[in-house]
Scaffold this active site. Sequence first.
Site, mmCIF file in Angstrom:
data_model
loop_
_atom_site.group_PDB
_atom_site.id
_atom_site.type_symbol
_atom_site.label_atom_id
_atom_site.label_comp_id
_atom_site.label_asym_id
_atom_site.label_seq_id
_atom_site.Cartn_x
_atom_site.Cartn_y
_atom_site.Cartn_z
ATOM 1 N N PRO A 1 0.820 -1.217 0.000
ATOM 2 C CG PRO A 1 -0.707 -1.533 1.726
ATOM 3 C CD PRO A 1 0.604 -2.024 1.215
ATOM 4 N N PRO B 1 47.610 12.730 -4.408
ATOM 5 C CG PRO B 1 46.612 13.795 -2.586
ATOM 6 C CD PRO B 1 46.334 12.782 -3.674
ATOM 7 C CG ASP C 1 55.800 10.573 -12.658
ATOM 8 O OD1 ASP C 1 56.703 10.191 -13.419
ATOM 9 O OD2 ASP C 1 54.796 11.190 -13.036
ATOM 10 C CE LYS D 1 67.337 7.144 -8.297
ATOM 11 N NZ LYS D 1 67.661 6.239 -7.173
ATOM 12 N N GLY E 1 51.795 10.986 -10.088
ATOM 13 C CA GLY E 1 51.217 11.754 -9.001
ATOM 14 C C GLY E 1 49.961 12.479 -9.454
ATOM 15 C CG ASP F 1 43.620 13.108 -13.328
ATOM 16 O OD1 ASP F 1 42.743 12.286 -13.040
ATOM 17 O OD2 ASP F 1 43.849 13.489 -14.502
ATOM 18 N N GLY G 1 51.790 18.312 0.535
ATOM 19 C CA GLY G 1 50.414 18.124 0.995
ATOM 20 C C GLY G 1 49.981 16.679 1.106
#
Length: 410
Positions: A46, A177, A200, A222, A253, A255, A366
Site C-alpha cells: 500500500p 597527491p 614518478d 632515473k 602523481g 591525476d 600536501g
Amino acid sequence: MAEHPPYPVGLRLTGRRVVVLGGGQVAQRRLPALIAAGADIVLVSPEATPSVEAMADAGEITWERRPYEEGDLADAWYALIATSDPEANSRASAEAEANRVWCVRSDDADAATAWTPATGHSEGVTVAVLTTEARGRDPRHTAAIRDAVVEGLRDGTLVAPHHRTRTPGVALVGGGPGDPDLITVRGRRLLAEADVVIADRLGPRDLLAELPPHVHVIDAAKIPYGRFMAQEAINNALIEHAKQGKSVVRLKGGDPYVFGRGMEEVQALAEAGIPCTVVPGISSSISVPGAAGIPVTHRGVAHEFTVVSGHVAPDDERSLVDWPSLARLTGTLVILMGVDKIGKIAEALVAHGKAPDTPVALVQEGTTAAQRRVDATLATVAETVREKDVKPPAVIVIGEVVTVGPRPVE
C-alpha cells in the site's frame, strides 16, 4: 532443515518475475540488486519509501498499491516477503511453498526457503557471504566478512592472480597527491597485479614497498636520457615492456591529465598499437588545499576556482596563461609547480589589478607526514617563500578562501 547448511547458488533472474511484498526499508535495500539483475519486478504494497517510489516512477519496477492477496506469487520465480504484517507474511510464505517459489522472509529466517547473502562486487566478481545457520545469525558479522574480502580485492591486499592469459598493456594510474590511502581502489588493484611499475617522483612512494618481489619497479627520474629526451625515454620504456607481454603500470602523481603529460603517453602507446587504460586520480589542486583546511570554493566567497601551471613565469614567451584575465577573476586561483616563480606571478597579478593584500597559502608536501602550510599575501609571498624556505612540491592557493577556515598554528 536447520541441521543442514544452505546451498549457495547464483540466480539468473533476467526477464523473470520477482515479487516483492512490502515497500519499506528492506525492499529499499534489496530492490537495486534485483533491478541490476534484470528481473521483472512486481512490488505489492500500500505504501513505499520515497526511494522505492522513485524506482516505480522511473519504470524500474511495477508497483501495485495494495496489500498482499492470495495468488500474488503465481508464476513468480523468486519472492521477497518484507511487510509489517506477520499474518500476511505467513500466508505469502505458505503460497510460495505451495508453488515452489524460492522465498526470502525478512521477519523469520527459519520459515524462509532462501536467505539473502551479504554481497559485494569487485571488477566482475561478486562476493556473497552466507551464515550457515538460521538461528543465532549475526548479519553484522556476515557483512564484516564480506567487506573485508571485497576491500582486500579492491585495494590489492588480497591478491587473486589471474590464471588465464592476461592481455598485456599499460595502465596510466593517477596515484593522488601523496598519501597512499588516497589512490583509487582500481588504481591500487592494478598496481598489485602489475609486472612492471614505472613511477614518478611525486607518486605515492609508500605503495611501492607493498609490491611483490617479482615486480620490476623503475624510477622514471632515473631512466637514462638526455636533457630534452625525458618524456620520450619514458614512452619508450612503456612500449618496450608492454611489447614483452607484461602488464605495465605508469604510476603518476595526482591525476594523469592534470599537468601530468598523460595524453602524450597515451598517444605514444596508441601509435605503437599498445592498449592503454587511464585511471583518474585525485588532483593535488583540490585535495592538498582541502587537507590544509582550505576549501577551493565556499558559499558567498568564491563561485569558481581556476587551476594554473606556474612552471613558466608570466613574462616568459612560452607562457600560455592569460594573467590579466586571471587578475580580474574574483574566485580562487590554484597554482601548481609555481614555487620558484611565485614572485613574478604575484607581481603580474598585482600589476593587472589584484589587491596586494589578497591572501595566499602555500601547502608543501600536501597530504603527507611532512605537510606544512605557510600563509602570506600577494605583497609578501615572495619574501615569505625565501624566509620560510618553501620547497617544491607545493600547491599555492590565492584568494579569500584562504581565510575561511581556522588559522594555521605556526
